[in-house]
Design an enzyme around this catalytic site. Structure first.
Site, short mmCIF file in Angstrom:
data_model
loop_
_atom_site.label_atom_id
_atom_site.label_comp_id
_atom_site.label_asym_id
_atom_site.label_seq_id
_atom_site.Cartn_x
_atom_site.Cartn_y
_atom_site.Cartn_z
CG ASP A 40 -19.20 14.52 84.88
OD1 ASP A 40 -20.02 13.54 85.20
OD2 ASP A 40 -18.50 15.22 85.39
C1 NOJ Z 1 -20.09 13.57 88.16
C2 NOJ Z 1 -18.68 13.80 88.27
O1 NOJ Z 1 -18.19 14.81 87.72
C3 NOJ Z 1 -18.13 12.40 87.48
O2 NOJ Z 1 -16.77 12.44 88.04
C4 NOJ Z 1 -18.51 11.14 87.97
O3 NOJ Z 1 -17.81 10.15 87.42
C5 NOJ Z 1 -19.99 11.32 87.51
N1 NOJ Z 1 -20.67 12.25 88.26
C6 NOJ Z 1 -20.70 9.89 87.86
O4 NOJ Z 1 -20.91 9.83 89.24
#
Ligand code: NOJ
Length: 757
Positions: A291
């Site tokens: 993430d």
């Molecule tokens: C953080 C989020 O937790 C995740 O779900 C997302 O895909 C990414 N940012 C990218 O935007």
């Protein structure tokens, strides 16, 4: 030692040829191509494939200082970038792809990722709302439409589906998942993966999917986003992991790990989750993306002393691609040269990434997703708008309809429409919709204006928010301006029926949007009660991204329609339901509490030792101030017609282990409309080696019934439904008595019983 063996076994498993069908041959050819390329790559280029940078706008998290555009371009040219996220539009994607393909030494194409969470530009309802349809065909189709739009915009890969199970409505990200139940959640996960990926990943209409967030992110303590997770093995194996396993079995090509810790270990650094379970036990051969900056966050977690150690721990644990930590690119080459990280781990990660790029057809034609003509034709097309409208209607849940106030009469009525959200063209788009244009939703006001037979008067009543309403900003609800109350009340006084659209703004749920209150924000509750005093004939239309606690409304307001954030066609969907052109059939995928103090509240709870008040004193499991049941239960949802259920009928009383258990139930449409009903089947394993929940959903079917029609719905239970995971993660099917429940919601069922020998 055990871990090294496990890693080697996984590495070996990924290159072994299997049956000689076409898929395997393709796989082998891809495998050879990947090996050829890998043998030509420098260590720096390999690490480059494991590096993902954000595009140059649309930030979706805190950005590391190193991330300037000049550096990103330089790294693209060197072949040090394997992927970019949040670059979108054929022109922009082509521009970065061209650098990677035409200016870097080996010309390896980028894989372009994006958060396609509920549609791309043409938005479908938020995922929680879609789950409320319990209509897997529709959900699959919705993901297919989203994929086709994203792919037409140059995107190859979505960071979805979010398959996090959550029981905590305070957590803003419940809007992104399928609710509280692992069975429903697994079905939805499968539908979404199939919808995004289709049968052919190389088609320019499909994109790779990503099951996220692995794992247990939905169990953040106190519902506060990014918070500590502390759950039992029983919950991990039986509740959290099943939708991820189903996504893997449905062929999902990527996984995203998560921000949280589990047993003290950040998921990004968890070898147990990534290597042992996902790549080991489950044999996943796609790749894992971290993430956003989650490698770097392991320092803040106190799990790594610096960036280098964080990178080392993440790669050892099996995280293949670094989203925006900038740490793999900064540290991995050095770590390999120092002998701290084996190059074999790097090779394994790169193989996985290159394989998915091959499957997407990017090596055959890196620009295959970059066709301006297709971009113009597909994005925002009439067909896509029709599809999201269909999905929006299917997602609506009729929570209450006393005295059949709904559907509204189409002629001769005076209708007062009240609430800032009723005219809002932005909020219905919901959270997570970076590619869509602001204010492009059909508002409820616009939807209702299509019905010309009635007189419609609109009054805002009060503003909802006072500050900015964007994806990045905190929302402010300190409005004190009641100057619109009088006009709203006078419109209500003169109306036959009042429709009030109240709830949360679209950006009030989603990432970073945790709440400690589940009420109507701002002045809305006060407005509702004021209007009620002059005309109680109110239809309350809720807009929200999570379960709300609305005991006053549930008690006093005759009709309540759960309309979530329904996307681009929201207002048309709501109007068609209010006027009876569409008979609602949605069912709640999450329990609605009576107040926030009941949270986490979920139907598939375990029994306490004192579940009932047997002795008429206080010593039983309850609250002193409020009933312990939810306000609206999981699976609840009404129709304009009524359904009568027969008792569940079993073929026999005793079944041998492994023998399918068939259950039949008659359902009759006893009302005045044709309608659809989600027939639900739950079980309870009465006594087992581990306590089992009081009810577990194990089957459902969406059936259409004409007025007066009866259908027999048949369910089959097999070992797959009757067992559970023990605390070591082994699946057990134990003999004993099982209860079977069939009915219209988790709290309205009839039961039967059988024995498994
Ligand atoms: C953080 C989020 O937790 C995740 O779900 C997302 O895909 C990414 N940012 C990218 O935007």
């Amino acid at each position: 030692m055990k871990q090294t063996l496990l890693i080697l076994a996984v590495l070996a498993g990924t290159t072994v040829g299997r049956a000689q069908n076409k898929k395997t041959m393709d796989k082998n050819t891809i495998g050879q191509k990947v090996e050829n390329l890998l043998s030509k790559m420098t260590l720096e280029e390999k690490v480059g494939q494991m590096n993902q940078y954000n595009g140059f706008w649309d930030v979706t998290g805190p950005s590391p200082k190193e991330g300037n555009a000049a550096l990103k371009y330089e790294h693209l040219r060197k072949g040090w970038v394997g992927s970019m996220l949040t670059v979108r539009g054929v022109k922009e994607v082509k521009a970065v792809q061209k650098i990677a393909v035409e200016e870097s030494r080996l010309g390896i194409p980028l894989i372009i990722g994006f958060d396609v969470i509920h549609g791309y530009k043409t938005l479908s309802p938020i995922p929680l709302a879609e789950a409320a349809s319990w209509d897997m065909e529709a959900i699959q189709n919705s993901a297919k439409v989203a994929a086709s739009e994203a792919a037409a915009s140059g995107i190859n890969w979505t960071f979805g589906p979010n398959v996090d199970i959550s029981r905590d409505a305070r957590w803003g990200r419940v809007m992104e998942g399928a609710g509280e139940d692992p069975f429903l959640g697994s079905k939805v996960a499968e539908a979404r993966v199939k919808g995004f990926q289709g049968n052919d990943l190389a088609s320019p209409l499909t994109i790779a999917a990503c099951a996220k967030h692995f794992a247990a992110y939905g169990f953040a303590e106190a519902g506060r986003d990014y918070n500590t997770v502390d759950i039992s093995n029983a919950t991990l194996y039986n509740t959290v992991l099943p939708p991820f396993k189903t996504a893997k079995e449905a062929g999902v090509r990527t996984f995203m790990n998560s921000f949280n810790i589990l047993n003290g270990v950040p998921a990004t650094g968890s070898s147990f989750l990534q290597r042992e379970i996902l790549k080991g036990k489950w044999g996943f051969d796609g790749f894992i993306i971290t993430d956003w900056a989650s490698i770097r966050e392991m320092v803040a977690h106190g799990f790594a002393k610096d960036g280098a150690e964080a990178a080392e721990k993440a790669v050892e644990a099996g995280a293949d691609m670094d989203m925006e930590s900038h740490l793999y690119i900064a540290e991995l080459v050095k770590l390999v040269k120092e002998g701290k990280v084996s190059e074999k781990l790097i090779d394994d990660a790169v193989r996985r990434i290159l394989r998915v790029k091959h499957e997407l057809g990017l090596f055959d034609n890196p620009y295959k997703y970059c066709d301006e003509k297709r971009e113009k034709e597909i994005i925002g097309s009439k067909a896509n708008n029709d599809a999201v409208l269909d999905m929006a209607k299917k997602s609506i849940v009729l929570l209450k309809n006393e005295g059949n106030l709904l559907p509204l009469k189409k002629n001769g009525q005076k209708i007062a429409l009240i609430g800032a959200l009723a005219a809002d063209k932005n909020s219905p788009l919901g959270s997570w919709r970076i590619a869509s244009d602001d204010n492009t939703a059909v508002s409820v006001l616009e939807g209702m204006q299509q019905y010309k037979g009635n007189t419609l008067v609109y009054e805002k009543g009060a503003d909802l928010t006072t500050g900015k309403t964007t994806f990045l900003d905190e929302l402010v609800f300190n409005t004190t301006d009641r100057s619109g109350f009088e006009a709203a009340k006078s419109a209500a006084k003169n109306a036959d029926v009042v429709v009030m659209v109240l709830g949360e703004h679209g950006f009030q749920s989603g990432e970073g949007r945790s709440r400690t209150n589940l009420d109507l924000p701002g002045l809305q509750q006060e407005l509702l009660e004021e209007v009620y005093k002059v005309n109680p004939n109110i239809v309350l239309v809720l807009n929200n991204g999570r379960p709300l606690a609305l005991p006053w409304a549930a008690e006093n307001i005759p009709a309540i329609v759960e309309a979530w954030h329904l996307g681009t066609q929201a207002g048309n969907a709501v109007a068609q339901v209010l006027y009876g052109d569409y008979n609602p059939s949605g069912k709640l995928p999450m329990s609605f509490p009576r107040n926030v103090g009941q949270v986490p509240i979920y139907y598939n709870q375990h029994s306490t030792g004192r579940p009932v008040n047997s002795d008429n004193n206080v010593f039983w499991s309850h609250y002193m101030d409020v009933e312990k049941t939810p306000l609206f239960a999981f699976g609840h949802g009404l129709s304009y017609t009524t359904f009568k259920y027969g008792e569940p009928k079993l073929g026999k009383k005793v079944y041998a282990k492994g023998e399918p258990v068939k259950i039949a139930v008659n359902v009759t449409n006893t009302g005045n409309y044709d309608g659809k009903e989600v027939v639900q089947l739950y079980i309870r394993d009465i006594a087992a080696s581990l306590s089992r929940p009081v009810k577990e959903l194990k089957g459902f079917e969406l059936v259409s019934l004409k007025k007066g029609e009866t259908k027999t719905v048949t369910f089959t239970l097999t070992d797959k439904e009757l067992g559970f995971y023990n605390n070591e993660g082994e699946y057990l099917v134990e003999p004993g008595i099982f209860k079977v429940f069939t009915g219209t919601s988790s709290d309205n069922v009839q039961e039967a019983e059988f024995e498994l020998k």
